[in-house]
Structures are given as structure tokens and as C-alpha cells.
Scaffold this motif. Structure first.
Motif, PDB file in Angstrom:
ATOM      1  N   SER A  76       0.856  -1.176   0.000  1.00  0.00           N
ATOM      2  CA  SER A  76       0.000   0.000   0.000  1.00  0.00           C
ATOM      3  C   SER A  76       0.897   1.231   0.000  1.00  0.00           C
ATOM      4  O   SER A  76       1.700   1.415   0.916  1.00  0.00           O
ATOM      5  CB  SER A  76      -0.896  -0.022   1.246  1.00  0.00           C
ATOM      6  OG  SER A  76      -1.700   1.131   1.288  1.00  0.00           O
ATOM      7  N   LEU A  77       0.778   2.059  -1.043  1.00  0.00           N
ATOM      8  CA  LEU A  77       1.654   3.213  -1.235  1.00  0.00           C
ATOM      9  C   LEU A  77       0.852   4.410  -1.713  1.00  0.00           C
ATOM     10  O   LEU A  77      -0.340   4.291  -2.003  1.00  0.00           O
ATOM     11  CB  LEU A  77       2.725   2.881  -2.277  1.00  0.00           C
ATOM     12  CG  LEU A  77       3.585   1.665  -1.997  1.00  0.00           C
ATOM     13  CD1 LEU A  77       4.284   1.215  -3.251  1.00  0.00           C
ATOM     14  CD2 LEU A  77       4.584   1.972  -0.907  1.00  0.00           C
ATOM     15  N   TYR A  78       1.533   5.538  -1.831  1.00  0.00           N
ATOM     16  CA  TYR A  78       0.889   6.763  -2.306  1.00  0.00           C
ATOM     17  C   TYR A  78       1.720   7.384  -3.415  1.00  0.00           C
ATOM     18  O   TYR A  78       2.939   7.373  -3.366  1.00  0.00           O
ATOM     19  CB  TYR A  78       0.718   7.752  -1.153  1.00  0.00           C
ATOM     20  CG  TYR A  78      -0.283   7.248  -0.150  1.00  0.00           C
ATOM     21  CD1 TYR A  78      -1.627   7.619  -0.236  1.00  0.00           C
ATOM     22  CD2 TYR A  78       0.093   6.360   0.844  1.00  0.00           C
ATOM     23  CE1 TYR A  78      -2.552   7.122   0.663  1.00  0.00           C
ATOM     24  CE2 TYR A  78      -0.827   5.861   1.744  1.00  0.00           C
ATOM     25  CZ  TYR A  78      -2.151   6.242   1.648  1.00  0.00           C
ATOM     26  OH  TYR A  78      -3.073   5.740   2.526  1.00  0.00           O
TER      27      TYR A  78
ATOM     28  N   PRO B 139       6.043  15.507  -6.753  1.00  0.00           N
ATOM     29  CA  PRO B 139       7.338  15.706  -6.101  1.00  0.00           C
ATOM     30  C   PRO B 139       7.410  17.101  -5.470  1.00  0.00           C
ATOM     31  O   PRO B 139       6.858  18.055  -6.004  1.00  0.00           O
ATOM     32  CB  PRO B 139       8.357  15.581  -7.228  1.00  0.00           C
ATOM     33  CG  PRO B 139       7.629  15.048  -8.395  1.00  0.00           C
ATOM     34  CD  PRO B 139       6.181  15.282  -8.181  1.00  0.00           C
ATOM     35  N   GLN B 140       8.081  17.204  -4.347  1.00  0.00           N
ATOM     36  CA  GLN B 140       8.240  18.482  -3.656  1.00  0.00           C
ATOM     37  C   GLN B 140       9.503  19.170  -4.151  1.00  0.00           C
ATOM     38  O   GLN B 140      10.600  18.818  -3.742  1.00  0.00           O
ATOM     39  CB  GLN B 140       8.295  18.259  -2.142  1.00  0.00           C
ATOM     40  CG  GLN B 140       7.023  17.673  -1.580  1.00  0.00           C
ATOM     41  CD  GLN B 140       5.818  18.543  -1.896  1.00  0.00           C
ATOM     42  OE1 GLN B 140       5.811  19.727  -1.626  1.00  0.00           O
ATOM     43  NE2 GLN B 140       4.802  17.948  -2.499  1.00  0.00           N
TER      44      GLN B 140
ATOM     45  N   ILE C  91       2.923  14.657   3.055  1.00  0.00           N
ATOM     46  CA  ILE C  91       4.032  15.193   2.256  1.00  0.00           C
ATOM     47  C   ILE C  91       5.375  14.757   2.840  1.00  0.00           C
ATOM     48  O   ILE C  91       6.341  14.552   2.111  1.00  0.00           O
ATOM     49  CB  ILE C  91       3.936  16.733   2.214  1.00  0.00           C
ATOM     50  CG1 ILE C  91       2.726  17.160   1.406  1.00  0.00           C
ATOM     51  CG2 ILE C  91       5.200  17.383   1.713  1.00  0.00           C
ATOM     52  CD1 ILE C  91       2.854  16.950  -0.080  1.00  0.00           C
ATOM     53  N   THR C  92       5.431  14.594   4.167  1.00  0.00           N
ATOM     54  CA  THR C  92       6.688  14.253   4.848  1.00  0.00           C
ATOM     55  C   THR C  92       6.957  12.747   4.895  1.00  0.00           C
ATOM     56  O   THR C  92       7.963  12.334   5.463  1.00  0.00           O
ATOM     57  CB  THR C  92       6.655  14.807   6.285  1.00  0.00           C
ATOM     58  OG1 THR C  92       5.506  14.281   6.955  1.00  0.00           O
ATOM     59  CG2 THR C  92       6.611  16.322   6.281  1.00  0.00           C
ATOM     60  N   SER C  93       6.081  11.932   4.323  1.00  0.00           N
ATOM     61  CA  SER C  93       6.263  10.471   4.332  1.00  0.00           C
ATOM     62  C   SER C  93       7.536  10.093   3.584  1.00  0.00           C
ATOM     63  O   SER C  93       7.894  10.731   2.592  1.00  0.00           O
ATOM     64  CB  SER C  93       5.083   9.776   3.671  1.00  0.00           C
ATOM     65  OG  SER C  93       3.921   9.939   4.428  1.00  0.00           O
TER      66      SER C  93
END
Length: 171
Positions: free
Chosen positions: A32-34, A38-39, A68-70
Motif C-alpha cells: 500500500s503506497l501513495y 514531487p516536492q 508530504i513528509t512520508s
């Protein structure tokens, strides 16, 4: 006498031990991913293709969680032509590339029949490295409905099987 020697050797000889690899011991794998934008600094963001180009070309990051911090675990890249004549094309592929301590390799997800719904079930058609010859299902679901498709975060659930290990994918 030689028969006795053969029997004794068979009974007391050291047997080579095979250490099973991670991929040979698992008949299936669920991840399971997201997929996120890109930041990067806004001044360095350039669209890959104009909106009216008729093709969707994207480069996104794969993260462990929706924040976002993952931690980043890889990349999602693709080339999709949503025009009706090409909608069922074999060229419509999403590549998921992993680079972690646990997994290194890539998966190819066929993006045929994409209807831009909130949830899409696509087919995994192969892989490399840790995912060599993987087959299965990739379920994409948009998690943040208040943003544009360009900034959308997608949750992806992968259900993979590997050749000669299992004939079923758990539901």
C-alpha cells in the motif's frame, strides 16, 4: 561392504542448506503506497506536456504514507494517451520504480481502459529486480478530491503474485 559405506555416507553426510530468498518464500505480496507530486521549488516546476497535447506524461514520487513528509520509496512515471483511438494501446503504461532496503526493482502497470473514475483497477504486467515476473492488480484511488488532477494524491494498493508460487491473489 561398499553397500554399507554408501548407506552410512547417505545418513551422515552433511546436507547443503539452501537459504530461501525473500521472493521464493512468498507466493504473493500486498503493498500500500501513495503517488504524490514531487516536492520541488515552484520556480523549477515545468509541465512535461501542454494540457491540450493529448497525452499525459507524468513523473511523481511513491511514498509510504499520504503525508508530504512520508518517506519516499520510489517513483511513478507514465505515458498515457487518453484519446479514444489510443485508449486501449499497449503503450499506456505506468512504471513504479522502488529503491528501498527491502525492495529494489520496478513494476509495469498497464493503463488500458482508464476512465478517470475515483477508483481504477489496472493490471500489473511484469516487473524487474525484487518484482521479477510479477503479475497482479494495482488499484488506484484519488485521496484528495479538493485539488486538481495535477496535484492529486493517489493511494495505490498492489496485489502481486509471482510465477510458480501461487495461482491466487488474496482478496
Amino acid at each position: 561392504m561398499t553397500t554399507l559405506a554408501v548407506i552410512l555416507l547417505a545418513l551422515f553426510s552433511p546436507v547443503p542448506h539452501k537459504h530461501p530468498t525473500k521472493s521464493s518464500t512468498r507466493p504473493w505480496l500486498a503493498l500500500s503506497l501513495y503517488i504524490q507530486q514531487p516536492q520541488v521549488a515552484s520556480s523549477t516546476m515545468h509541465p512535461v506536456a501542454p494540457k491540450d497535447a493529448g497525452a499525459l506524461i507524468f513523473h511523481r514520487t511513491l511514498t509510504e504514507g499520504p503525508e508530504i513528509t512520508s518517506p519516499v520509496v520510489g517513483k511513478a512515471q507514465g505515458f498515457i494517451i487518453p484519446i479514444e483511438q489510443f485508449a486501449h494501446s499497449a503503450f499506456n503504461i505506468i512504471y513504479l520504480t522502488f529503491d528501498t532496503h527491502e525492495y529494489s526493482g520496478s513494476l509495469s502497470v498497464q493503463a488500458k481502459n482508464v476512465a478517470q473514475k475515483d477508483k481504477e483497477e489496472l493490471t500489473v504486467v511484469g516487473g524487474t529486480g525484487s518484482f521479477a515476473f510479477a503479475r497482479g492488480v494495482a488499484v488506484f484511488a484519488q485521496t484528495n478530491r479538493h485539488t486538481s488532477n495535477f496535484d492529486a494524491i493517489y493511494h495505490i494498493k498492489l496485489h502481486l503474485k509471482f510465477p510458480n508460487r501461487s495461482q491466487t491473489i488474496p482478496g
